[in-house]
Scaffold this motif. Sequence first.
Motif, mmCIF file in Angstrom:
data_model
loop_
_atom_site.group_PDB
_atom_site.id
_atom_site.type_symbol
_atom_site.label_atom_id
_atom_site.label_comp_id
_atom_site.label_asym_id
_atom_site.label_seq_id
_atom_site.Cartn_x
_atom_site.Cartn_y
_atom_site.Cartn_z
ATOM 1 N N ILE A 193 4.725 -7.294 -4.883
ATOM 2 C CA ILE A 193 4.756 -6.047 -5.318
ATOM 3 C C ILE A 193 4.886 -5.647 -7.008
ATOM 4 C CG2 ILE A 193 6.253 -3.806 -5.570
ATOM 5 C CD1 ILE A 193 7.520 -4.415 -2.811
ATOM 6 N N GLN A 194 5.559 -6.786 -7.561
ATOM 7 C CA GLN A 194 5.454 -6.744 -8.980
ATOM 8 C C GLN A 194 4.026 -7.057 -9.486
ATOM 9 O OE1 GLN A 194 6.291 -10.430 -11.238
ATOM 10 N NE2 GLN A 194 7.419 -9.259 -12.387
ATOM 11 N N GLY A 195 3.058 -7.838 -8.801
ATOM 12 C CA GLY A 195 1.751 -7.965 -9.088
ATOM 13 C C GLY A 195 0.720 -6.559 -8.871
ATOM 14 N N ALA A 196 1.356 -5.718 -7.778
ATOM 15 C CA ALA A 196 0.546 -4.510 -7.283
ATOM 16 C C ALA A 196 1.080 -3.320 -8.273
ATOM 17 C CB ALA A 196 0.771 -4.285 -6.072
ATOM 18 N N LEU A 197 2.272 -3.329 -8.655
ATOM 19 C CA LEU A 197 2.620 -2.056 -9.513
ATOM 20 C C LEU A 197 2.603 -2.345 -11.143
ATOM 21 C CD1 LEU A 197 5.511 -0.837 -7.312
ATOM 22 C CD2 LEU A 197 3.117 -0.263 -7.058
ATOM 23 N N ASN A 198 3.060 -3.570 -11.549
ATOM 24 C CA ASN A 198 3.255 -4.014 -12.970
ATOM 25 C C ASN A 198 2.100 -4.829 -13.450
ATOM 26 O OD1 ASN A 198 4.102 -3.814 -15.304
ATOM 27 N ND2 ASN A 198 5.976 -4.780 -14.996
ATOM 28 N N PRO A 199 0.952 -4.381 -14.123
ATOM 29 C CA PRO A 199 0.034 -5.322 -14.722
ATOM 30 C C PRO A 199 0.755 -5.771 -15.947
ATOM 31 C CG PRO A 199 -0.672 -3.229 -14.940
ATOM 32 C CD PRO A 199 0.685 -3.073 -14.321
ATOM 33 N N ALA A 200 1.728 -5.507 -16.438
ATOM 34 C CA ALA A 200 2.032 -5.715 -18.142
ATOM 35 C C ALA A 200 1.846 -7.213 -18.361
ATOM 36 C CB ALA A 200 3.513 -5.102 -18.202
ATOM 37 N N SER A 201 1.469 -7.628 -19.525
ATOM 38 C CA SER A 201 0.970 -8.841 -19.844
ATOM 39 C C SER A 201 2.445 -9.526 -20.575
ATOM 40 C CB SER A 201 -0.053 -8.993 -20.786
ATOM 41 O OG SER A 201 0.242 -7.995 -21.927
ATOM 42 N N GLU A 202 3.306 -8.518 -21.337
ATOM 43 C CA GLU A 202 4.440 -9.214 -22.001
ATOM 44 C C GLU A 202 5.420 -9.418 -21.011
ATOM 45 O OE1 GLU A 202 6.762 -7.657 -26.093
ATOM 46 O OE2 GLU A 202 5.866 -6.541 -24.684
ATOM 47 N N HIS A 205 1.440 11.225 -1.558
ATOM 48 C CA HIS A 205 1.656 12.449 -0.533
ATOM 49 C C HIS A 205 2.889 13.088 -0.861
ATOM 50 C CE1 HIS A 205 -1.762 11.768 1.965
ATOM 51 N NE2 HIS A 205 -1.539 10.413 2.281
ATOM 52 N N PHE A 206 3.983 12.079 -1.575
ATOM 53 C CA PHE A 206 5.402 12.693 -1.708
ATOM 54 C C PHE A 206 5.644 12.861 -3.125
ATOM 55 C CE2 PHE A 206 5.437 11.057 2.467
ATOM 56 C CZ PHE A 206 6.403 11.672 3.124
ATOM 57 N N ARG A 207 4.666 12.607 -4.165
ATOM 58 C CA ARG A 207 4.734 12.853 -5.706
ATOM 59 C C ARG A 207 5.901 12.281 -6.125
ATOM 60 N NH1 ARG A 207 0.522 14.508 -4.455
ATOM 61 N NH2 ARG A 207 -0.361 16.619 -4.866
ATOM 62 N N LEU A 208 6.254 10.928 -5.771
ATOM 63 C CA LEU A 208 7.358 9.952 -6.208
ATOM 64 C C LEU A 208 6.700 8.819 -7.120
ATOM 65 C CD1 LEU A 208 9.340 9.609 -2.804
ATOM 66 C CD2 LEU A 208 9.914 11.428 -4.590
ATOM 67 N N ASP A 209 7.605 8.579 -7.893
ATOM 68 C CA ASP A 209 7.343 7.451 -8.950
ATOM 69 C C ASP A 209 7.381 6.088 -8.051
ATOM 70 O OD1 ASP A 209 8.151 4.991 -10.622
ATOM 71 O OD2 ASP A 209 7.431 6.658 -12.143
ATOM 72 N N PRO A 210 6.359 5.334 -8.205
ATOM 73 C CA PRO A 210 6.348 4.209 -7.302
ATOM 74 C C PRO A 210 7.544 2.996 -7.635
ATOM 75 C CG PRO A 210 4.399 3.963 -8.758
ATOM 76 C CD PRO A 210 4.974 5.531 -8.572
ATOM 77 N N ILE A 211 7.881 3.073 -8.943
ATOM 78 C CA ILE A 211 8.941 2.108 -9.176
ATOM 79 C C ILE A 211 10.313 2.450 -9.247
ATOM 80 C CG2 ILE A 211 9.762 0.620 -11.345
ATOM 81 C CD1 ILE A 211 6.791 0.053 -11.822
ATOM 82 N N ARG A 212 10.375 3.856 -9.783
ATOM 83 C CA ARG A 212 11.795 4.207 -9.766
ATOM 84 C C ARG A 212 12.228 4.829 -8.658
ATOM 85 N NH1 ARG A 212 13.467 4.655 -15.175
ATOM 86 N NH2 ARG A 212 11.901 4.136 -16.829
ATOM 87 N N ASP A 213 11.350 5.389 -7.659
ATOM 88 C CA ASP A 213 11.799 6.354 -6.645
ATOM 89 C C ASP A 213 11.476 5.378 -5.392
ATOM 90 O OD1 ASP A 213 12.245 8.258 -8.229
ATOM 91 O OD2 ASP A 213 10.411 9.537 -7.882
ATOM 92 N N ARG A 261 0.830 -1.280 0.183
ATOM 93 C CA ARG A 261 0.032 -0.023 0.066
ATOM 94 C C ARG A 261 0.834 1.266 0.120
ATOM 95 N NH1 ARG A 261 -2.898 -1.090 4.028
ATOM 96 N NH2 ARG A 261 -1.937 0.264 5.714
ATOM 97 N N LEU A 262 1.798 1.247 0.900
ATOM 98 C CA LEU A 262 2.648 2.476 0.735
ATOM 99 C C LEU A 262 3.489 2.663 -0.513
ATOM 100 C CD1 LEU A 262 4.526 1.683 4.145
ATOM 101 C CD2 LEU A 262 3.494 3.725 3.708
ATOM 102 N N CYS A 263 3.800 1.349 -1.228
ATOM 103 C CA CYS A 263 4.621 1.701 -2.431
ATOM 104 C C CYS A 263 3.705 2.004 -3.410
ATOM 105 C CB CYS A 263 5.169 0.387 -2.653
ATOM 106 S SG CYS A 263 6.461 -0.149 -1.819
ATOM 107 N N ARG A 264 2.307 1.526 -3.705
ATOM 108 C CA ARG A 264 1.569 1.723 -4.733
ATOM 109 C C ARG A 264 0.597 3.070 -4.529
ATOM 110 N NH1 ARG A 264 -2.837 -2.817 -5.854
ATOM 111 N NH2 ARG A 264 -3.642 -2.308 -3.790
ATOM 112 N N ARG A 265 0.318 3.554 -3.331
ATOM 113 C CA ARG A 265 -0.360 4.506 -3.280
ATOM 114 C C ARG A 265 -0.165 5.745 -2.216
ATOM 115 N NH1 ARG A 265 -4.937 1.914 -1.823
ATOM 116 N NH2 ARG A 265 -4.969 2.193 0.365
ATOM 117 N N GLU A 266 0.398 5.445 -0.958
ATOM 118 C CA GLU A 266 0.461 6.418 -0.109
ATOM 119 C C GLU A 266 1.632 7.298 -0.210
ATOM 120 O OE1 GLU A 266 -1.928 6.811 2.189
ATOM 121 O OE2 GLU A 266 -2.907 5.129 1.594
ATOM 122 N N ILE A 267 2.872 6.488 -0.507
ATOM 123 C CA ILE A 267 4.102 7.152 -0.648
ATOM 124 C C ILE A 267 3.932 8.161 -2.089
ATOM 125 C CG2 ILE A 267 6.404 7.404 -1.237
ATOM 126 C CD1 ILE A 267 6.702 5.077 0.649
#
Length: 653
Positions: free
Chosen positions: A489-498, A460-468, A451-457
């Motif tokens: 975390i991969q499942g939550a942040l990256n829904p890519a199918s490839e 509130h801090f305007r940070l990229d969830p994957i890079r930052d 939840r912190l990685c996907r939404r809260e940070i």
Amino acid sequence: MGNPSGFIKGVGPKLVDRIIAHFKAGTLKVIEADPDRLTEVAGIGKKTARRIAEAWQSHHAARQLMRFLEENGVDTAYAARLLQEYGNDVIDILCNDPYRVAEEIPRIGFLIADAIVRHADTPVDELDRAKACMLHLFEQAVDQGHAYIAQNKLFDQCQKAFDVGPETGTAALEHLVQAGELVVATESHDTDSPLVFPKMLHQAEAVIARRIEAMQAVPLADTPPDSRLITEEVLKKLSIALSAQQEEILSQILSHKVSVVTGGPGTGKTTLIRSITAVMERLGRRVMLAAPTGRAARRLSEVTGRPAATLHKALGYNLADGQFERTEDDPLAANVVIVDEASMVDTLLMAHLIRAVPVTASLILVGDVFQLPSVGPGNVLADLIRSQKIITLKLTEIFRQDEQSPIVVNAHRVRNGQPPVMAPPDDPDSLSEFYFMEQSDPEKVVEMVVRLCRREIPRHFRLDPIRDIQVLTPMHRGPVGTLNLNRVIQGALNPASEQVEVMGSRFKVGDKVMHLRNNYRKEVFNGDIGIMDSIDLEKERAEVDYDGRKVSYDFVELDELTLAYAISVHKSQGSEYPAVVIPLLTQHYIMLQRNLLYTALTRGKQLVVMVGTAKALNVALRNDRPRQRRSMLARRLNPELTEDGGRKRPQVA
């Protein structure tokens, strides 16, 4: 037959369908016995026909190998690495010369060879097996940071782990010493048993001690300037007014050939490096800036505004022969060598460095000795300090611009064994830099981290969830270890199918990935983090973007990568991230150490969030006895030292 597309590079499913439509039930016979006939199919030339035949043979060999490994109790995930190393001869080698694999493939080779030998009906050469067992024990010891094993403990471990008796163990050790792989040390020490070293580490420690002594024996080229000139030059060049402590340390550095500078975050290490460089250049000396990793070198260059290289690049590592071009015969073209993040430099790399530093030059090692030691063997920076033979200069003041930073303040508190302060900011509407979220249930900790990685940070801090945002965890296994956290975390942040699955790891386009070992051909190094940019299933190739530089990987090379949404604290050394999230539970008990927690906290630039229990935090704060690494370096420099760092009693003749 099944459709064989996916293992033939550049041959898509449509072309495979045309081949099967043309040859029908005889397709496999044509590919195996008469591949030139493939040119009868529209779109296939001689080159493609040959590639299809070779790929099918490799595929057939892979299926045979996997069946062989399964029958012999070996994990089939090793098949790709074995085929890459030995090709179609692999089964013959495994049957007739299994311990060759132990010698030629680090770490996994012994496990493969010994499993096959245990399942084999044919008798094995006990001496060959004992030598392989012994080398495997040294491999494990080196991976844990040790430079040697006491001989009596080595024989005990051989007996307990592999049922190798003392007589066979003694013979194996003699053979390995004669072959130049191990050294039984004759130096003075405090143990009841001789010490056994891998030869490279024994030589490396000796080289470091000898070169430091040689450098310190050569007088300084010039009389050090007075403090007034130092202060004026720094003020003129950098517009920086040094503190009294910094002035004193800078003056001491100019008066010594070899020096160590250590200090925590916010104590001015970077300012000191910039100041040393300015003054040395004013004195007409050529300064070289370097760091152990690409990330640390880039950061050093950014903060100093000067070129900085990795140690491997500065020393001219030659991929073709695995050697360094710079040695005492062809030294570095520098009068002053400054190495930042020196706590990350292991024994072997330090030996290569110090051989290449001219004895007339000055060597300045800058680092934070309270951080975790190097990933490689040894504890060089701490050993140099412990030897009491090299001046150690400690930066202790936290400067004004950092005084209000909760991250810096709490890092220093943790270093001193004090609990971090979690006071709310003065303005209730403003955000803090440091948070502790209490949670004891591991599954709920995972949910909170996601939840912190996907939404809260990000919100509130305007940070990229994957890079930052970087999750740092002490362990690899368990619910809050790197393996599970990366999957979730991969499942939550990256829904890519490839995506592609290799040796149990699933990579998707857009994933954060980390390179796991130095690859000088690709110029990608252990710990480098990038983003999976593309995956080509037909060509069996993926591309990773490392800060704008795209590096290609064949699928068989993807075992060099791992997901990096969550990484170990060790792997984070030398890096900084806008935000770090640290799960901390009592399940991590064996890894709960003060220096590990300190290292994790100091990776965060804008935000640190700890998720776990106060009990786990207190365990880490109290545990200030990290596992002692076995090394003789400090005592090579100062034979008066005992193993615990004290001085020996004078011996009575």
